[in-house]
Design a protein around this motif. Structure first.
Motif, PDB file in Angstrom:
ATOM      1  N   PHE A 159       0.570  -1.206  -0.321  1.00 19.80           N
ATOM      2  CA  PHE A 159       0.042  -0.166   0.364  1.00 19.80           C
ATOM      3  C   PHE A 159       0.992   1.254   0.070  1.00 19.80           C
ATOM      4  N   SER A 160       0.766   2.629  -0.973  1.00 22.40           N
ATOM      5  CA  SER A 160       1.291   3.703  -1.014  1.00 22.40           C
ATOM      6  C   SER A 160       0.538   4.675  -1.893  1.00 22.40           C
ATOM      7  N   ALA A 161       1.315   5.637  -0.973  1.00 24.18           N
ATOM      8  CA  ALA A 161       0.443   6.921  -1.555  1.00 24.18           C
ATOM      9  C   ALA A 161       2.261   7.379  -2.615  1.00 24.18           C
ATOM     10  N   GLN A 162       3.598   7.379  -2.170  1.00 20.68           N
ATOM     11  CA  GLN A 162       4.301   7.628  -2.852  1.00 20.68           C
ATOM     12  C   GLN A 162       4.801   6.311  -2.546  1.00 20.68           C
ATOM     13  N   ASN A 163       5.540   5.285  -3.416  1.00 22.86           N
ATOM     14  CA  ASN A 163       6.116   3.727  -3.811  1.00 22.86           C
ATOM     15  C   ASN A 163       7.908   4.690  -2.931  1.00 22.86           C
ATOM     16  N   ARG A 164       8.016   4.071  -1.568  1.00 19.02           N
ATOM     17  CA  ARG A 164       9.038   4.786  -1.307  1.00 19.02           C
ATOM     18  C   ARG A 164       9.618   3.430   0.399  1.00 19.02           C
ATOM     19  N   THR A 165      10.568   3.311   0.561  1.00 17.73           N
ATOM     20  CA  THR A 165      11.322   3.374   1.651  1.00 17.73           C
ATOM     21  C   THR A 165      12.111   3.475   2.489  1.00 17.73           C
ATOM     22  N   ILE A 166      12.419   4.022   3.518  1.00 19.70           N
ATOM     23  CA  ILE A 166      13.738   4.729   4.073  1.00 19.70           C
ATOM     24  C   ILE A 166      14.796   4.064   4.428  1.00 19.70           C
ATOM     25  N   VAL A 167      15.915   4.523   4.788  1.00 19.48           N
ATOM     26  CA  VAL A 167      16.644   3.734   4.207  1.00 19.48           C
ATOM     27  C   VAL A 167      17.930   5.218   4.887  1.00 19.48           C
ATOM     28  N   PRO A 168      18.485   4.830   6.626  1.00 20.47           N
ATOM     29  CA  PRO A 168      19.663   6.042   5.971  1.00 20.47           C
ATOM     30  C   PRO A 168      21.142   5.851   6.071  1.00 20.47           C
ATOM     31  N   LEU A 169      21.877   6.768   5.728  1.00 21.76           N
ATOM     32  CA  LEU A 169      22.646   7.097   4.900  1.00 21.76           C
ATOM     33  C   LEU A 169      23.812   6.238   5.456  1.00 21.76           C
ATOM     34  N   SER A 216      19.647  25.515  -8.774  1.00 23.42           N
ATOM     35  CA  SER A 216      19.044  25.057  -7.350  1.00 23.42           C
ATOM     36  C   SER A 216      20.706  24.152  -6.508  1.00 23.42           C
ATOM     37  N   THR A 217      21.242  24.326  -5.584  1.00 24.76           N
ATOM     38  CA  THR A 217      21.504  23.390  -4.630  1.00 24.76           C
ATOM     39  C   THR A 217      21.417  22.058  -4.308  1.00 24.76           C
ATOM     40  N   ILE A 218      21.537  21.194  -3.715  1.00 22.25           N
ATOM     41  CA  ILE A 218      21.073  19.984  -3.114  1.00 22.25           C
ATOM     42  C   ILE A 218      20.436  20.011  -2.126  1.00 22.25           C
ATOM     43  N   THR A 219      20.693  21.428  -1.274  1.00 23.63           N
ATOM     44  CA  THR A 219      20.106  21.754  -0.046  1.00 23.63           C
ATOM     45  C   THR A 219      18.896  22.629  -0.448  1.00 23.63           C
ATOM     46  N   GLN A 220      18.585  22.880  -1.578  1.00 25.36           N
ATOM     47  CA  GLN A 220      17.670  23.877  -2.056  1.00 25.36           C
ATOM     48  C   GLN A 220      16.528  22.390  -2.577  1.00 25.36           C
ATOM     49  N   GLN A 221      17.162  22.200  -3.386  1.00 28.47           N
ATOM     50  CA  GLN A 221      16.340  20.992  -4.360  1.00 28.47           C
ATOM     51  C   GLN A 221      14.925  19.857  -2.900  1.00 28.47           C
ATOM     52  N   TYR A 222      16.233  20.121  -1.884  1.00 27.76           N
ATOM     53  CA  TYR A 222      16.229  18.683  -0.005  1.00 27.76           C
ATOM     54  C   TYR A 222      15.656  20.157   0.367  1.00 27.76           C
ATOM     55  N   ILE A 223      15.247  21.098   0.892  1.00 29.77           N
ATOM     56  CA  ILE A 223      13.777  22.502   0.343  1.00 29.77           C
ATOM     57  C   ILE A 223      12.455  22.124   0.153  1.00 29.77           C
ATOM     58  N   TYR A 261      17.612  14.127   1.386  1.00 33.47           N
ATOM     59  CA  TYR A 261      17.093  14.430   0.126  1.00 33.47           C
ATOM     60  C   TYR A 261      16.900  13.021  -0.722  1.00 33.47           C
ATOM     61  N   LEU A 262      17.287  12.149  -0.876  1.00 34.77           N
ATOM     62  CA  LEU A 262      17.838  10.299  -0.955  1.00 34.77           C
ATOM     63  C   LEU A 262      16.905  10.119  -0.903  1.00 34.77           C
ATOM     64  N   ASN A 263      15.662   9.432   0.266  1.00 28.89           N
ATOM     65  CA  ASN A 263      15.306   9.639   0.743  1.00 28.89           C
ATOM     66  C   ASN A 263      13.668   9.829   0.163  1.00 28.89           C
ATOM     67  N   THR A 264      14.201  10.813  -0.279  1.00 27.50           N
ATOM     68  CA  THR A 264      12.471  11.890  -0.851  1.00 27.50           C
ATOM     69  C   THR A 264      12.933  11.883  -2.236  1.00 27.50           C
ATOM     70  N   ILE A 265      13.603  12.130  -3.059  1.00 31.11           N
ATOM     71  CA  ILE A 265      13.644  12.722  -4.496  1.00 31.11           C
ATOM     72  C   ILE A 265      12.841  11.078  -4.732  1.00 31.11           C
ATOM     73  N   TYR A 266      12.681  11.550  -6.696  1.00 30.56           N
ATOM     74  CA  TYR A 266      11.760  10.744  -6.835  1.00 30.56           C
ATOM     75  C   TYR A 266      12.948  10.316  -8.104  1.00 30.56           C
ATOM     76  N   PHE A 267      13.021   8.901  -8.786  1.00 31.12           N
ATOM     77  CA  PHE A 267      13.647   8.285  -9.303  1.00 31.12           C
ATOM     78  C   PHE A 267      13.411   7.494 -10.897  1.00 31.12           C
ATOM     79  N   GLY A 268      11.633   7.850 -11.292  1.00 28.70           N
ATOM     80  CA  GLY A 268      10.974   7.566 -12.164  1.00 28.70           C
ATOM     81  C   GLY A 268      10.558   6.059 -11.622  1.00 28.70           C
ATOM     82  N   ARG A 269       9.977   5.387 -12.129  1.00 26.68           N
ATOM     83  CA  ARG A 269       9.151   4.034 -12.192  1.00 26.68           C
ATOM     84  C   ARG A 269       8.642   3.579 -11.076  1.00 26.68           C
TER      85      ARG A 269
END
Length: 829
Positions: A159-169, A216-223, A261-269
């Motif tokens: 079940f998902s609104a967004q297909n995401r699984t958060i992983v620590p760096l 935009s920097t990564i920080t700005q995209q993260y914002i 940022y890595l856990n938030t951005i969209y990668f397609g598919r």
């Protein structure tokens, strides 16, 4: 002329000069030249016509005194101009004419730039001081909820609104983060959240007409993704984004920003975050990504749908090289390591069909249970990242689906089949067939559809009778057909009449008239209450208090009827059916667990007696098909009025299952079952029993054989030789199952020793005068053909207080004994 000179000043008599009277006159005194040009001292006023006057030549005077001497005039006098006064804001410049008048001076330009810088800095400082970090966007923490089979490792669905699984760096290889830095912001580790050089470069590139860049920097995209939740395009939004980027950089570690940022951005598919992207593109976890794979994913961030290798391989390769070159530039790779890398292969993208096929019914049941019993909202379920383990055994589920698919191909298209199995020890649903495809029919045949119960309701009435303490399996009744109870006319299937028989025999052969008499004694109210106690919901369609309810006029959901039999299998302990074993949040905290605590609703001895009667249904009655299971089983068949439904419900000590057939007409109403597979009629003892055996065989394949509990006090079976009915044919014709004899075996059972005791017992003892017995005699026209067998002596389990048949034949008693015929409901039930 003298008047003119007196205005300008006082003449000195000796030197022929004119003395300046006031300072203003000194500035405005001028003498026109001989060509009529403007006065020497300036002035822009119109020339005044008048007599010529001599030129004035300054006389040599001591310092501090200005004197003039007269010179002969050469041109007319011109009115002196007005004095020039500088303004504070001298723009346009009044002292210049033409283009110079509109060009600001360097002092003006410098002052303006300085003031502008001060203003911008002031606004920035004010904005920074007054801006607070907002609450992260609603979907920033959204994670996919995963649903597993009972083993906890085999995935059932998500079940998902967004297909995401958060992983620590910390779980990611360093090159994963470095690849994204090289692709999106090579100054990330050093900048303050914004990159003026990058902004200028993007601005210049956009002016040249290149691919649009945001700078935009990564920080700005993260914002944008973490706090704002959308891409910012307006000027004020960009300004606020820059403020937040600086503030975040000062308040958070760079590694934390990169991880979010890595856990938030969209990668397609359909993949949000690096973990689901790794699975979608390479079928591995993010912790297993190599450098080449990480570079490909990082290169797709600006436009994942366009840069997917499956969409545009050429552009994907260009972006991959760009990222690797950037990693060399940032020092994450050496040139040698870079040269050794090759472009990675991706897996084929398959669009997930979450609810397609039979599993859609299971997943929808999980959703309903988590929201109704678990108290979670739909959003919490879709975004909470839960791990849900169900009670469904994958192998058993596959067997149930296959058992239905194994039905003959000529079955009607509008035939609906429901199959469900329950663990009687805890109420967990171990297998369920709700339909062939949830996408095509979003109506679960096992939990939402209803079908008239028919004779599967008789064990409920039997339990109510035994629980009253006034009845036993040894009670004797007349099995003649038809009979009338008040306004209710009851008959057996095909109008077959039977002689006097025990309640056990009536159960084995599903004799309607016997159970109608039993329910008249017990009462429809008591039977209805027992049905509810055993597991039928009070709101079950058709579940009323009329005595006709014994023949299954109620129409339960197959899951509910399976639960009734599961309660009997659990020795009278009822559990709530559920499909979720446990659900945990990302912190490994259990947020919901399925109800497993049972409630005793029937005495264990009574449950054992009912179970024994149902085992005899399998051994010698209408449910002999279940003998193929090869282990102790208790079951009951059921076919409703006009063959509108067919059931087979039964259990072992380890599982309880129900199978139901019903057919829908064009108007959505239930219609008579259309025969198929070469059968003239569809009844519970045939095809439904076949499906039941197949699914139960798979469930018990690796389970030990377990016996049912012994009957209370070691009770033995009542005699099988019944009293007879003169209306029955001496040599009746018994239709086979294939010809639709309702739930009956292919051949009639013959009186034989009880399989438990090995020896037949004599008929019951006749009643004494102190113990009158109510008999169910046929009409007076019936005559006695032969006397009944001698009565037996009472036993512990067969006290003389029960109702045996009369000791001697009378005109109202049964006659010669016919073979006991199988029967099931003919009137409603």
């Amino acid at each position: 002329m003298s008047q003119v000179w007196s205005i300008l000043g006082v003449c000195r008599s000796g030197g022929g000069t004119i003395k300046r009277g006031v300072r203003g006159e000194e500035r405005n005194t001028a003498v026109a030249d001989s060509f009529g040009n403007a006065p020497v001292g300036g002035g822009f006023g119109p020339r005044r016509a008048g007599p010529a006057r001599p030129k004035q030549v300054p006389a040599v005077e001591p310092p501090g005194q200005a004197t003039w001497r007269a010179v002969p005039p050469s041109r007319p006098f011109v009115t002196p101009p007005r004095p020039f006064r500088r303004r504070f804001f001298n723009y346009p410049r009044r002292q210049h004419r033409g283009l110079r008048r509109w060009l600001p001076s360097w002092k003006f330009v410098g002052a303006s730039v300085l003031l502008g810088i001060l203003a911008v800095v002031g606004v920035f400082v004010w904005a920074y001081a007054t801006t607070q970090l907002p609450v992260p966007a609603g979907d920033a923490f959204a994670q996919t909820t995963k649903v597993y089979y009972a083993d906890g490792t085999t995935l059932m669905g998500e079940f998902s609104a967004q297909n995401r699984t958060i992983v620590p760096l910390s779980e990611l290889p360093p090159h994963v983060g470095e690849a994204v830095v090289a692709a999106e912001d090579r100054s990330f580790w050093n900048n303050a959240g914004v990159d003026p050089v990058g902004l200028a470069r993007a601005f210049y590139n956009n002016l040249r007409g290149g691919r649009r860049q945001g700078g935009s920097t990564i920080t700005q995209q993260y914002i944008e993704r973490y706090f704002v939740g959308k891409t910012t395009t307006d000027l004020m939004g960009k300004f606020r984004e820059a403020i937040l980027a600086v503030k975040v950089t000062r308040e958070k570690d760079k590694s934390e920003i990169l991880a979010d940022y890595l856990n938030t951005i969209y990668f397609g598919r359909g993949a949000y975050g690096i973990e689901t992207a790794a699975v979608a593109y390479f079928g591995v976890h993010a912790s297993e990504l190599d450098v080449s794979q990480a570079a490909l994913l990082a290169g797709m961030v600006p436009a994942p749908s366009a840069f997917d290798p499956a969409v545009d391989l050429g552009t994907a390769i260009i972006r991959w090289n760009y990222v690797l070159d950037g990693m060399v530039e940032t020092g994450a790779l050496t040139p040698t390591e870079r040269a050794e890398l090759t472009f990675p292969d991706t897996i084929e993208h398959e669009v997930p069909n979450l609810y397609g096929g039979t599993r859609g019914y299971l997943l929808q049941m999980v959703r309903e249970e988590m929201t109704s019993r678990g108290g979670l909202t739909e959003t919490e379920l879709d975004e909470g990242g839960l791990v849900i383990v169900t009670t469904v055994n994958q192998a058993w589920q596959r067997a149930a689906v296959q058992a239905v698919r194994n039905l003959p191909d000529d079955r009607p298209k509008n035939l609906h089949v429901a199959a469900v199995s329950i663990d009687p020890t805890n109420g967990g649903i171990t297998a369920l067939y709700g339909g062939p495809n949830y996408i095509k029919r979003q109506q679960n045949a096992a939990t939402q559809d209803i079908a008239q119960a028919g004779s599967t309701f008789k064990p409920i009435a039997l339990a109510a009778a035994l629980a009253s303490g006034e009845h036993s399996l040894s009670d004797w009744y007349s099995g003649r057909s038809p009979i009338e109870i008040g306004d209710w006319k009851v008959e057996n299937i095909g109008g077959r009449s039977y002689g006097s028989m025990s309640l056990l025999q009536a159960t084995e052969n599903s004799v309607n008239t016997v159970y109608a008499q039993l329910n008249e004694e017990v009462g429809g109210v008591v039977t209805r209450k027992m049905a509810i106690d055993l597991g039928l919901p009070e709101a079950t369609a058709g579940l009323d208090t009329d005595i006709t309810n014994v023949l299954g006029t109620a129409s339960p959901h197959p899951l509910d009827l399976a639960n009734v039999y599961a309660t009997l299998a659990a020795d009278g302990v009822r559990h709530e059916p559920h499909i979720v074993a446990a659900a945990k949040n990302p912190g490994d905290v259990t947020v919901y667990a399925g109800p497993t605590t049972g409630k005793r609703v029937l005495d264990a001895d009574i449950a054992a007696e009912v179970t024994y009667a149902l085992t005899q249904v399998v051994e010698v009655g209408t449910g002999t098909a279940a003998k193929e299971l090869g282990r102790p089983a208790a079951a009951k068949t059921g076919t409703s009025e006009e063959h509108r439904s067919a059931w087979f419900v039964g259990y072992t000590p380890q599982a309880a299952s129900a199978v139901a057939f019903y057919q829908e007409g064009e108007n959505g109403k239930v219609v008579e079952l259309t025969p198929f597979a070469g059968l003239s009629e569809i009844n519970g003892g045939a095809l439904p029993a076949k499906v039941w055996v197949e699914m139960m065989a798979a469930e018990h394949e690796e389970l030990d054989v377990v016996e049912f509990p012994e009957r209370p006090g070691g009770a033995s079976s009542p005699p099988r030789q019944p009293q007879t009915d003169p209306t029955a044919s001496a040599t009746p014709t018994v239709p086979s199952t294939e010809k639709g004899d309702d739930d009956g075996p292919s051949e009639p059972p013959t009186p034989s020793p009880d399989p438990k005791t090995e020896q037949p017992e004599p008929p019951p003892v006749p009643p004494t005068a102190a113990e009158p017995v109510e008999t169910f005699a046929p009409p007076p026209a019936e005559t006695t053909a032969a006397p009944p067998p001698p009565p037996p002596q009472p036993t512990e389990e067969q006290p003389s207080t029960q109702a045996p048949p009369p000791p001697t034949p009378t005109p109202s008693e049964p006659g010669t004994p016919p073979p006991v015929l199988p029967s099931d409901s003919a009137t409603p039930g």
